[in-house]
Enzyme design. Structure first.
Site, short mmCIF file in Angstrom:
data_model
loop_
_atom_site.label_atom_id
_atom_site.label_comp_id
_atom_site.label_asym_id
_atom_site.label_seq_id
_atom_site.Cartn_x
_atom_site.Cartn_y
_atom_site.Cartn_z
N ASP A 153 0.83 -1.22 0.00
CA ASP A 153 0.00 0.00 0.00
C ASP A 153 0.86 1.27 0.00
O ASP A 153 0.62 2.20 0.75
CB ASP A 153 -0.92 0.00 1.21
CG ASP A 153 -1.85 -1.20 1.25
OD1 ASP A 153 -3.06 -1.03 1.04
OD2 ASP A 153 -1.35 -2.33 1.48
N ASP A 182 -1.76 -2.81 -3.81
CA ASP A 182 -2.03 -1.38 -3.81
C ASP A 182 -0.75 -0.61 -4.14
O ASP A 182 0.03 -0.26 -3.25
CB ASP A 182 -2.64 -0.91 -2.50
CG ASP A 182 -4.12 -1.23 -2.42
OD1 ASP A 182 -4.66 -1.83 -3.37
OD2 ASP A 182 -4.75 -0.87 -1.41
N TYR A 185 -2.07 3.94 -6.54
CA TYR A 185 -3.26 4.70 -6.13
C TYR A 185 -3.73 5.68 -7.20
O TYR A 185 -4.32 6.72 -6.91
CB TYR A 185 -3.02 5.43 -4.80
CG TYR A 185 -3.06 4.49 -3.62
CD1 TYR A 185 -4.17 4.40 -2.81
CD2 TYR A 185 -1.98 3.65 -3.34
CE1 TYR A 185 -4.22 3.51 -1.74
CE2 TYR A 185 -2.02 2.76 -2.27
CZ TYR A 185 -3.14 2.70 -1.48
OH TYR A 185 -3.20 1.82 -0.43
N ASN A 219 -7.01 -3.87 -4.12
CA ASN A 219 -8.25 -3.26 -4.59
C ASN A 219 -7.99 -2.01 -5.44
O ASN A 219 -8.78 -1.68 -6.33
CB ASN A 219 -9.16 -2.92 -3.41
CG ASN A 219 -8.49 -2.01 -2.39
OD1 ASN A 219 -7.48 -2.41 -1.78
ND2 ASN A 219 -9.02 -0.82 -2.18
N HIS A 220 -6.88 -1.31 -5.21
CA HIS A 220 -6.59 -0.12 -6.00
C HIS A 220 -6.05 -0.46 -7.39
O HIS A 220 -5.79 0.44 -8.18
CB HIS A 220 -5.63 0.80 -5.25
CG HIS A 220 -6.28 1.55 -4.14
ND1 HIS A 220 -7.01 2.70 -4.35
CD2 HIS A 220 -6.34 1.31 -2.81
CE1 HIS A 220 -7.48 3.15 -3.19
NE2 HIS A 220 -7.09 2.31 -2.24
N HIS A 304 -3.78 -9.62 -0.58
CA HIS A 304 -3.94 -8.20 -0.22
C HIS A 304 -4.79 -8.01 1.03
O HIS A 304 -4.40 -7.31 1.95
CB HIS A 304 -4.54 -7.41 -1.38
CG HIS A 304 -4.62 -5.94 -1.08
ND1 HIS A 304 -3.49 -5.17 -0.85
CD2 HIS A 304 -5.68 -5.10 -0.94
CE1 HIS A 304 -3.85 -3.93 -0.59
NE2 HIS A 304 -5.17 -3.86 -0.63
N HIS A 313 -11.12 -0.31 10.55
CA HIS A 313 -11.21 -0.10 9.11
C HIS A 313 -10.93 -1.42 8.37
O HIS A 313 -9.96 -2.12 8.68
CB HIS A 313 -10.19 0.96 8.68
CG HIS A 313 -10.49 1.59 7.35
ND1 HIS A 313 -11.67 2.24 7.09
CD2 HIS A 313 -9.77 1.65 6.21
CE1 HIS A 313 -11.66 2.69 5.85
NE2 HIS A 313 -10.52 2.34 5.29
N HIS A 314 -11.77 -1.76 7.44
CA HIS A 314 -11.69 -3.02 6.66
C HIS A 314 -11.88 -4.26 7.54
O HIS A 314 -11.47 -5.36 7.17
CB HIS A 314 -10.34 -3.14 5.93
CG HIS A 314 -10.10 -2.06 4.92
ND1 HIS A 314 -11.04 -1.67 4.00
CD2 HIS A 314 -8.99 -1.31 4.67
CE1 HIS A 314 -10.54 -0.72 3.23
NE2 HIS A 314 -9.32 -0.47 3.62
N HIS A 341 -3.68 -3.79 2.67
CA HIS A 341 -5.05 -3.27 2.72
C HIS A 341 -5.30 -2.38 3.92
O HIS A 341 -5.76 -1.23 3.75
CB HIS A 341 -6.04 -4.44 2.68
CG HIS A 341 -7.43 -4.04 2.30
ND1 HIS A 341 -7.70 -3.15 1.28
CD2 HIS A 341 -8.66 -4.43 2.80
CE1 HIS A 341 -9.01 -3.01 1.15
NE2 HIS A 341 -9.61 -3.78 2.06
N HIS A 343 -4.07 0.10 6.52
CA HIS A 343 -2.90 0.98 6.49
C HIS A 343 -2.30 1.12 7.89
O HIS A 343 -2.35 2.18 8.53
CB HIS A 343 -3.29 2.34 5.92
CG HIS A 343 -3.82 2.26 4.52
ND1 HIS A 343 -4.49 3.28 3.90
CD2 HIS A 343 -3.77 1.24 3.62
CE1 HIS A 343 -4.84 2.91 2.68
NE2 HIS A 343 -4.41 1.67 2.49
#
Length: 454
Positions: A153, A182, A185, A219-220, A304, A313-314, A341, A343
Protein backbone atom coordinates in the site's frame (compact mmCIF):
# COMPACT_ATOMS: atom_id res chain seq x y z
CA UNK A 1 52.00 71.91 -45.36
CA UNK A 2 52.70 69.11 -47.81
CA UNK A 3 53.98 66.85 -45.02
CA UNK A 4 50.83 67.48 -43.00
CA UNK A 5 48.62 66.54 -45.98
CA UNK A 6 50.58 63.32 -46.53
CA UNK A 7 50.17 62.47 -42.87
CA UNK A 8 46.42 63.05 -43.11
CA UNK A 9 46.18 60.73 -46.13
CA UNK A 10 48.16 58.06 -44.27
CA UNK A 11 45.90 58.34 -41.25
CA UNK A 12 42.76 58.02 -43.40
CA UNK A 13 44.22 55.01 -45.22
CA UNK A 14 45.10 53.28 -41.95
CA UNK A 15 41.60 53.83 -40.64
CA UNK A 16 40.12 52.35 -43.82
CA UNK A 17 42.39 49.31 -43.64
CA UNK A 18 41.52 48.68 -40.00
CA UNK A 19 37.83 49.05 -40.79
CA UNK A 20 38.06 46.44 -43.54
CA UNK A 21 39.95 44.05 -41.22
CA UNK A 22 37.35 44.46 -38.49
CA UNK A 23 34.52 43.75 -40.92
CA UNK A 24 36.25 40.56 -42.03
CA UNK A 25 36.89 39.27 -38.44
CA UNK A 26 33.81 36.92 -38.14
CA UNK A 27 32.05 34.21 -40.17
CA UNK A 28 28.32 33.44 -40.10
CA UNK A 29 27.65 29.75 -40.75
CA UNK A 30 24.93 28.76 -43.20
CA UNK A 31 24.42 25.28 -41.59
CA UNK A 32 20.83 24.49 -40.60
CA UNK A 33 20.13 21.74 -38.06
CA UNK A 34 17.58 18.99 -38.76
CA UNK A 35 14.01 19.70 -37.68
CA UNK A 36 13.75 16.44 -35.68
CA UNK A 37 16.31 17.67 -33.17
CA UNK A 38 13.63 19.71 -31.44
CA UNK A 39 11.90 16.53 -30.16
CA UNK A 40 12.65 14.94 -26.78
CA UNK A 41 14.73 11.79 -26.68
CA UNK A 42 12.58 8.59 -26.48
CA UNK A 43 13.99 7.90 -23.01
CA UNK A 44 12.99 4.55 -21.55
CA UNK A 45 11.66 4.90 -18.00
CA UNK A 46 9.54 3.08 -15.39
CA UNK A 47 12.06 0.22 -15.49
CA UNK A 48 11.25 -2.65 -13.13
CA UNK A 49 11.98 -6.36 -12.90
CA UNK A 50 10.31 -9.42 -11.45
CA UNK A 51 11.04 -13.14 -11.47
CA UNK A 52 10.54 -14.57 -14.94
CA UNK A 53 10.11 -18.29 -14.32
CA UNK A 54 9.26 -20.69 -11.51
CA UNK A 55 12.79 -21.55 -10.33
CA UNK A 56 14.55 -18.17 -10.32
CA UNK A 57 16.66 -18.49 -13.48
CA UNK A 58 14.57 -15.98 -15.40
CA UNK A 59 13.83 -12.26 -15.11
CA UNK A 60 11.06 -10.20 -16.70
CA UNK A 61 12.27 -6.68 -17.55
CA UNK A 62 9.52 -4.10 -18.09
CA UNK A 63 9.80 -0.46 -19.09
CA UNK A 64 7.95 2.35 -20.87
CA UNK A 65 8.95 4.46 -23.86
CA UNK A 66 6.68 7.52 -23.78
CA UNK A 67 6.64 8.86 -27.34
CA UNK A 68 7.57 6.10 -29.77
CA UNK A 69 7.94 2.31 -29.72
CA UNK A 70 11.72 2.27 -29.58
CA UNK A 71 13.21 -1.19 -29.12
CA UNK A 72 11.85 -4.13 -27.10
CA UNK A 73 15.23 -5.86 -26.87
CA UNK A 74 17.34 -6.18 -23.75
CA UNK A 75 21.11 -6.56 -24.00
CA UNK A 76 22.54 -8.38 -20.97
CA UNK A 77 25.75 -9.94 -19.76
CA UNK A 78 27.10 -11.63 -16.65
CA UNK A 79 29.58 -9.76 -14.50
CA UNK A 80 32.02 -12.68 -14.86
CA UNK A 81 31.52 -13.20 -18.61
CA UNK A 82 34.24 -10.91 -19.90
CA UNK A 83 31.59 -8.55 -21.29
CA UNK A 84 30.14 -11.26 -23.57
CA UNK A 85 26.78 -9.73 -24.42
CA UNK A 86 23.54 -11.51 -25.27
CA UNK A 87 20.21 -10.19 -26.52
CA UNK A 88 16.66 -11.05 -25.46
CA UNK A 89 13.63 -10.01 -27.47
CA UNK A 90 10.38 -8.85 -25.91
CA UNK A 91 7.02 -7.40 -26.84
CA UNK A 92 5.54 -3.90 -26.85
CA UNK A 93 1.95 -2.93 -26.11
CA UNK A 94 -0.21 0.08 -25.31
CA UNK A 95 -3.58 0.54 -23.69
CA UNK A 96 -6.21 3.27 -23.38
CA UNK A 97 -8.08 4.18 -20.24
CA UNK A 98 -10.80 6.84 -20.44
CA UNK A 99 -8.97 9.97 -21.68
CA UNK A 100 -5.47 8.49 -21.30
CA UNK A 101 -3.30 6.61 -23.78
CA UNK A 102 -0.29 4.85 -22.35
CA UNK A 103 3.23 5.04 -23.63
CA UNK A 104 4.79 2.03 -25.28
CA UNK A 105 5.07 -0.64 -22.57
CA UNK A 106 7.81 -3.21 -23.13
CA UNK A 107 8.11 -6.64 -21.48
CA UNK A 108 11.12 -8.83 -22.13
CA UNK A 109 11.92 -12.16 -20.47
CA UNK A 110 15.54 -13.13 -19.99
CA UNK A 111 15.82 -16.85 -19.28
CA UNK A 112 18.40 -19.57 -18.67
CA UNK A 113 20.42 -17.38 -16.35
CA UNK A 114 22.98 -18.74 -13.91
CA UNK A 115 22.08 -18.83 -10.23
CA UNK A 116 23.71 -16.45 -7.76
CA UNK A 117 25.24 -14.27 -10.49
CA UNK A 118 25.32 -10.53 -11.07
CA UNK A 119 24.03 -9.47 -14.48
CA UNK A 120 24.07 -6.11 -16.19
CA UNK A 121 21.29 -5.25 -18.61
CA UNK A 122 20.61 -2.42 -21.00
CA UNK A 123 17.39 -1.04 -22.47
CA UNK A 124 16.93 1.64 -25.11
CA UNK A 125 18.73 2.38 -28.38
CA UNK A 126 21.42 4.74 -29.62
CA UNK A 127 22.23 7.62 -27.31
CA UNK A 128 19.27 6.81 -25.06
CA UNK A 129 20.43 3.45 -23.68
CA UNK A 130 20.22 2.96 -19.93
CA UNK A 131 22.12 0.36 -17.93
CA UNK A 132 21.04 -1.46 -14.77
CA UNK A 133 21.96 -4.67 -12.94
CA UNK A 134 20.44 -7.45 -10.83
CA UNK A 135 21.64 -10.53 -8.94
CA UNK A 136 19.94 -13.88 -9.52
CA UNK A 137 18.98 -15.92 -6.45
CA UNK A 138 20.96 -18.92 -5.23
CA UNK A 139 19.90 -22.31 -6.50
CA UNK A 140 16.75 -23.59 -4.82
CA UNK A 141 17.59 -25.64 -1.73
CA UNK A 142 16.42 -26.25 1.84
CA UNK A 143 19.17 -24.43 3.73
CA UNK A 144 19.74 -21.50 1.38
CA UNK A 145 19.66 -18.20 3.31
CA UNK A 146 17.81 -15.34 1.66
CA UNK A 147 16.39 -11.95 2.67
CA UNK A 148 13.05 -10.55 1.51
CA UNK A 149 11.63 -7.07 1.97
CA UNK A 150 7.92 -6.64 2.68
CA UNK A 151 6.09 -3.53 1.46
CA UNK A 152 2.42 -2.81 0.87
CA UNK A 153 0.00 0.00 0.00
CA UNK A 154 2.86 2.37 -0.76
CA UNK A 155 1.43 4.98 -3.14
CA UNK A 156 3.57 8.01 -4.02
CA UNK A 157 3.66 10.53 -1.20
CA UNK A 158 6.52 11.89 0.93
CA UNK A 159 5.75 9.06 3.38
CA UNK A 160 6.01 6.56 0.49
CA UNK A 161 9.45 7.94 -0.28
CA UNK A 162 10.48 7.59 3.37
CA UNK A 163 9.34 3.96 3.40
CA UNK A 164 11.29 3.08 0.27
CA UNK A 165 14.37 4.96 1.48
CA UNK A 166 14.14 3.25 4.87
CA UNK A 167 14.02 -0.13 3.15
CA UNK A 168 16.93 0.69 0.86
CA UNK A 169 19.12 1.78 3.78
CA UNK A 170 18.16 -1.07 6.11
CA UNK A 171 21.42 -2.88 6.93
CA UNK A 172 19.62 -6.23 6.57
CA UNK A 173 19.81 -5.60 2.79
CA UNK A 174 16.67 -7.10 1.32
CA UNK A 175 17.30 -8.93 -1.96
CA UNK A 176 13.74 -9.15 -3.30
CA UNK A 177 10.58 -7.23 -2.41
CA UNK A 178 7.39 -9.15 -1.68
CA UNK A 179 4.76 -6.53 -2.49
CA UNK A 180 1.31 -7.18 -1.02
CA UNK A 181 -0.78 -4.94 -3.27
CA UNK A 182 -2.03 -1.38 -3.81
CA UNK A 183 0.67 0.18 -5.95
CA UNK A 184 0.18 3.65 -7.45
CA UNK A 185 -3.26 4.70 -6.13
CA UNK A 186 -3.98 6.17 -9.56
CA UNK A 187 -7.65 5.39 -8.99
CA UNK A 188 -7.68 7.84 -6.07
CA UNK A 189 -7.11 10.75 -8.46
CA UNK A 190 -9.83 12.33 -10.67
CA UNK A 191 -10.90 10.07 -13.55
CA UNK A 192 -8.52 7.34 -12.33
CA UNK A 193 -5.66 9.48 -13.63
CA UNK A 194 -3.40 6.92 -15.30
CA UNK A 195 -0.56 9.41 -15.49
CA UNK A 196 -0.05 8.49 -11.85
CA UNK A 197 0.93 5.00 -13.01
CA UNK A 198 3.74 6.64 -14.97
CA UNK A 199 4.91 8.79 -12.06
CA UNK A 200 4.77 5.78 -9.72
CA UNK A 201 6.86 3.70 -12.12
CA UNK A 202 9.51 6.39 -12.16
CA UNK A 203 9.37 6.61 -8.35
CA UNK A 204 10.08 2.92 -7.69
CA UNK A 205 12.57 2.50 -10.54
CA UNK A 206 15.51 3.36 -8.31
CA UNK A 207 14.93 0.06 -6.50
CA UNK A 208 12.68 -2.08 -8.71
CA UNK A 209 15.09 -1.89 -11.65
CA UNK A 210 17.78 -3.58 -9.54
CA UNK A 211 15.92 -6.21 -7.50
CA UNK A 212 12.74 -8.14 -8.30
CA UNK A 213 9.42 -7.02 -6.89
CA UNK A 214 6.98 -9.93 -6.58
CA UNK A 215 3.58 -8.44 -7.37
CA UNK A 216 0.23 -8.95 -5.63
CA UNK A 217 -2.88 -7.13 -6.88
CA UNK A 218 -4.92 -5.07 -4.42
CA UNK A 219 -8.25 -3.26 -4.59
CA UNK A 220 -6.59 -0.12 -6.00
CA UNK A 221 -5.49 -2.17 -9.01
CA UNK A 222 -9.07 -3.12 -9.99
CA UNK A 223 -9.72 0.19 -11.81
CA UNK A 224 -13.30 -0.83 -12.59
CA UNK A 225 -15.02 2.42 -13.62
CA UNK A 226 -18.04 1.89 -15.89
CA UNK A 227 -18.97 5.54 -15.39
CA UNK A 228 -15.92 6.31 -17.56
CA UNK A 229 -16.54 3.46 -19.96
CA UNK A 230 -13.96 1.24 -18.23
CA UNK A 231 -15.52 -2.12 -17.40
CA UNK A 232 -12.46 -4.41 -17.66
CA UNK A 233 -10.99 -4.96 -14.17
CA UNK A 234 -7.23 -4.69 -13.61
CA UNK A 235 -6.60 -3.21 -17.10
CA UNK A 236 -3.70 -0.83 -16.23
CA UNK A 237 -2.16 -3.32 -13.78
CA UNK A 238 -2.14 -6.33 -16.11
CA UNK A 239 -0.77 -4.28 -19.00
CA UNK A 240 2.06 -2.81 -16.93
CA UNK A 241 3.08 -5.69 -14.66
CA UNK A 242 3.83 -9.07 -16.19
CA UNK A 243 4.38 -12.09 -13.91
CA UNK A 244 5.34 -15.72 -14.69
CA UNK A 245 1.90 -17.14 -13.92
CA UNK A 246 1.93 -19.77 -16.69
CA UNK A 247 5.04 -21.36 -15.15
CA UNK A 248 2.89 -22.49 -12.22
CA UNK A 249 -0.03 -23.62 -14.42
CA UNK A 250 -2.14 -20.65 -13.42
CA UNK A 251 -4.71 -19.29 -15.84
CA UNK A 252 -4.41 -15.72 -14.56
CA UNK A 253 -1.59 -13.29 -13.66
CA UNK A 254 -3.53 -12.46 -10.50
CA UNK A 255 -2.63 -15.75 -8.79
CA UNK A 256 0.57 -17.73 -9.27
CA UNK A 257 3.58 -19.16 -7.45
CA UNK A 258 7.38 -19.03 -7.60
CA UNK A 259 10.31 -20.67 -5.88
CA UNK A 260 13.14 -18.45 -4.69
CA UNK A 261 16.08 -19.80 -2.69
CA UNK A 262 14.49 -21.82 0.14
CA UNK A 263 11.03 -20.24 -0.14
CA UNK A 264 7.90 -21.26 -2.00
CA UNK A 265 5.76 -18.17 -2.51
CA UNK A 266 2.07 -18.35 -3.40
CA UNK A 267 0.33 -15.16 -4.56
CA UNK A 268 -3.46 -15.00 -4.25
CA UNK A 269 -6.05 -12.49 -5.47
CA UNK A 270 -8.50 -11.10 -2.92
CA UNK A 271 -10.56 -9.47 -5.69
CA UNK A 272 -10.97 -12.38 -8.08
CA UNK A 273 -13.46 -15.18 -7.56
CA UNK A 274 -12.09 -17.67 -5.02
CA UNK A 275 -15.13 -19.75 -4.07
CA UNK A 276 -15.37 -23.45 -4.69
CA UNK A 277 -15.07 -24.49 -8.36
CA UNK A 278 -13.63 -21.12 -9.42
CA UNK A 279 -10.34 -21.07 -11.37
CA UNK A 280 -8.39 -19.65 -8.42
CA UNK A 281 -9.80 -22.24 -6.00
CA UNK A 282 -9.07 -25.13 -8.34
CA UNK A 283 -5.55 -23.86 -8.97
CA UNK A 284 -4.72 -23.52 -5.26
CA UNK A 285 -6.22 -26.93 -4.55
CA UNK A 286 -3.71 -28.47 -6.98
CA UNK A 287 -0.85 -26.13 -6.09
CA UNK A 288 -0.47 -26.77 -2.36
CA UNK A 289 0.21 -30.53 -2.71
CA UNK A 290 2.99 -29.74 -5.20
CA UNK A 291 5.11 -27.92 -2.64
CA UNK A 292 8.14 -30.05 -1.73
CA UNK A 293 9.11 -28.86 1.74
CA UNK A 294 12.37 -30.84 1.64
CA UNK A 295 13.38 -28.55 -1.26
CA UNK A 296 11.63 -25.28 -0.33
CA UNK A 297 10.80 -25.54 3.37
CA UNK A 298 9.41 -22.01 3.76
CA UNK A 299 5.83 -21.75 2.49
CA UNK A 300 4.74 -18.11 2.23
CA UNK A 301 1.39 -16.74 1.06
CA UNK A 302 0.88 -13.20 -0.23
CA UNK A 303 -2.62 -11.75 -0.39
CA UNK A 304 -3.94 -8.20 -0.22
CA UNK A 305 -6.87 -8.37 2.19
CA UNK A 306 -5.90 -9.67 5.66
CA UNK A 307 -7.70 -12.71 7.03
CA UNK A 308 -7.06 -11.60 10.61
CA UNK A 309 -7.09 -7.92 11.57
CA UNK A 310 -8.18 -6.11 14.72
CA UNK A 311 -8.42 -2.66 13.13
CA UNK A 312 -11.89 -1.16 12.69
CA UNK A 313 -11.21 -0.10 9.11
CA UNK A 314 -11.69 -3.02 6.66
CA UNK A 315 -12.68 -5.20 9.63
CA UNK A 316 -13.44 -8.79 8.55
CA UNK A 317 -13.28 -8.00 4.83
CA UNK A 318 -11.06 -11.05 4.38
CA UNK A 319 -13.40 -13.35 6.28
CA UNK A 320 -14.87 -15.20 3.31
CA UNK A 321 -11.44 -16.05 1.90
CA UNK A 322 -10.34 -17.16 5.36
CA UNK A 323 -13.32 -19.51 5.55
CA UNK A 324 -12.44 -20.95 2.13
CA UNK A 325 -8.68 -21.40 2.55
CA UNK A 326 -7.66 -21.41 6.23
CA UNK A 327 -8.13 -25.17 6.60
CA UNK A 328 -5.68 -25.70 3.73
CA UNK A 329 -3.18 -23.28 5.29
CA UNK A 330 -3.24 -25.34 8.49
CA UNK A 331 -3.18 -28.72 6.73
CA UNK A 332 -0.20 -27.78 4.55
CA UNK A 333 1.54 -25.90 7.38
CA UNK A 334 1.91 -22.50 5.75
CA UNK A 335 4.57 -20.60 7.71
CA UNK A 336 3.41 -17.01 7.28
CA UNK A 337 0.69 -15.08 5.43
CA UNK A 338 1.51 -11.47 4.49
CA UNK A 339 -1.28 -9.01 3.66
CA UNK A 340 -1.82 -5.30 3.15
CA UNK A 341 -5.05 -3.27 2.72
CA UNK A 342 -5.20 -2.04 6.33
CA UNK A 343 -2.90 0.98 6.49
CA UNK A 344 -1.11 -0.04 9.65
CA UNK A 345 0.98 -2.90 11.03
CA UNK A 346 -0.19 -5.98 12.91
CA UNK A 347 1.23 -9.42 13.73
CA UNK A 348 -0.88 -12.32 14.96
CA UNK A 349 -0.15 -15.30 17.14
CA UNK A 350 -0.28 -18.74 15.50
CA UNK A 351 -4.03 -19.25 15.54
CA UNK A 352 -6.82 -20.87 13.57
CA UNK A 353 -10.58 -20.76 13.48
CA UNK A 354 -11.50 -23.93 11.60
CA UNK A 355 -13.58 -25.96 14.08
CA UNK A 356 -16.93 -24.26 13.46
CA UNK A 357 -19.61 -26.39 11.79
CA UNK A 358 -22.65 -24.08 12.22
CA UNK A 359 -24.10 -25.99 15.18
CA UNK A 360 -21.14 -26.49 17.54
CA UNK A 361 -20.57 -22.82 18.40
CA UNK A 362 -16.79 -23.18 18.09
CA UNK A 363 -16.18 -19.92 16.24
CA UNK A 364 -13.37 -18.30 18.23
CA UNK A 365 -9.72 -18.25 17.05
CA UNK A 366 -7.60 -20.59 19.15
CA UNK A 367 -3.87 -21.25 19.44
CA UNK A 368 -2.73 -23.65 16.72
CA UNK A 369 0.94 -24.49 16.21
CA UNK A 370 0.21 -25.87 12.72
CA UNK A 371 -1.22 -22.51 11.65
CA UNK A 372 0.63 -19.62 10.02
CA UNK A 373 1.49 -16.27 11.54
CA UNK A 374 -0.61 -13.55 9.88
CA UNK A 375 1.19 -10.24 9.29
CA UNK A 376 -0.53 -7.11 7.98
CA UNK A 377 1.92 -4.66 6.47
CA UNK A 378 -0.24 -2.19 4.54
CA UNK A 379 1.72 0.72 6.01
CA UNK A 380 3.71 1.87 2.97
CA UNK A 381 2.66 5.54 3.12
CA UNK A 382 -0.10 6.18 0.58
CA UNK A 383 -2.23 9.33 0.30
CA UNK A 384 -5.11 7.86 2.33
CA UNK A 385 -2.94 7.90 5.44
CA UNK A 386 -2.90 5.60 8.45
CA UNK A 387 -5.85 3.89 10.08
CA UNK A 388 -5.72 4.32 13.84
CA UNK A 389 -9.01 3.03 15.24
CA UNK A 390 -8.61 -0.45 16.71
CA UNK A 391 -11.07 -2.90 18.21
CA UNK A 392 -10.91 -2.93 22.00
CA UNK A 393 -9.92 -4.81 23.99
CA UNK A 394 -7.11 -6.14 21.83
CA UNK A 395 -8.07 -9.67 20.74
CA UNK A 396 -6.00 -12.53 22.11
CA UNK A 397 -4.95 -13.52 18.58
CA UNK A 398 -3.28 -10.12 18.03
CA UNK A 399 0.33 -10.22 19.26
CA UNK A 400 1.41 -6.71 18.24
CA UNK A 401 -0.22 -3.78 16.42
CA UNK A 402 0.73 -0.21 15.69
CA UNK A 403 -0.51 2.49 13.31
CA UNK A 404 2.78 3.73 11.81
CA UNK A 405 4.31 3.71 8.34
CA UNK A 406 7.12 1.24 7.74
CA UNK A 407 8.33 -1.94 6.04
CA UNK A 408 9.22 -5.51 6.96
CA UNK A 409 12.25 -7.77 6.53
CA UNK A 410 12.14 -11.57 6.41
CA UNK A 411 15.57 -13.17 6.83
CA UNK A 412 15.52 -16.90 6.11
CA UNK A 413 18.48 -18.46 7.92
CA UNK A 414 18.06 -22.17 7.11
CA UNK A 415 15.33 -24.81 6.85
CA UNK A 416 14.42 -24.41 10.51
CA UNK A 417 14.57 -20.71 11.36
CA UNK A 418 13.75 -17.31 9.89
CA UNK A 419 13.74 -13.87 11.50
CA UNK A 420 11.04 -11.29 10.77
CA UNK A 421 11.37 -7.65 11.76
CA UNK A 422 9.20 -4.58 11.27
CA UNK A 423 10.79 -1.16 10.89
CA UNK A 424 8.87 2.08 11.39
CA UNK A 425 9.94 5.06 9.32
CA UNK A 426 10.62 7.30 12.31
CA UNK A 427 13.36 5.05 13.70
CA UNK A 428 16.96 4.48 12.74
CA UNK A 429 17.51 2.18 9.79
CA UNK A 430 18.60 -0.78 11.96
CA UNK A 431 15.92 -0.38 14.65
CA UNK A 432 13.40 -3.22 14.95
CA UNK A 433 10.08 -1.92 16.26
CA UNK A 434 8.71 -5.47 16.31
CA UNK A 435 10.36 -8.81 15.61
CA UNK A 436 9.80 -12.53 15.78
CA UNK A 437 11.83 -15.68 15.27
CA UNK A 438 9.83 -18.03 13.05
CA UNK A 439 10.31 -21.75 13.40
CA UNK A 440 9.49 -23.64 10.22
CA UNK A 441 6.18 -25.49 10.58
CA UNK A 442 7.09 -28.45 8.38
CA UNK A 443 10.52 -29.15 9.82
CA UNK A 444 9.38 -28.54 13.38
CA UNK A 445 6.72 -31.23 12.97
CA UNK A 446 9.13 -33.58 11.18
CA UNK A 447 11.69 -33.22 13.97
CA UNK A 448 9.09 -33.80 16.68
CA UNK A 449 7.89 -36.97 14.94
CA UNK A 450 11.47 -38.22 14.68
CA UNK A 451 12.11 -37.59 18.37
CA UNK A 452 8.85 -39.30 19.32
CA UNK A 453 9.84 -42.36 17.32
CA UNK A 454 13.14 -42.73 19.19
Amino acid sequence: MRKKTEMDYCTILLVLILSVKLCESGITSSYLRNDDLVHDMPLDSDVHITQGDHEGKGVIVSWVTPNEPGSSTVVYWADNSGNLKKTAYGIVLTYKYFNYTSGYIHHCTIDNLEFDTKYYYQVGIGNTTRRFWFITPPKVGPDVPYTFGLIGDIGQTPDSNRTLTHYELNPAKGQTVLFVGDLSYADAYPFHDNRRWDTWGRFIERNAAYQPWIWTAGNHEIDFAPQYGESIPFKPYTNRFFVPYKASDSTSPLWYSIKRASAYIIVLSSYSAYGKYTPQYKWLEKELPKVNRTETPWLIVLVHCPMYSSYVHHYMEGETMRVMYEQWFVDYKVDVVFAGHVHAYERSERISNIAYNITNGLCTPISDQSAPVYITIGDGGNLEGLVTEMTEPQPSYSAFREASFGHGILEIKNRSYAFFSWHRNQDGYAVEADSLWLRNRYWKTTLEKSLTAL
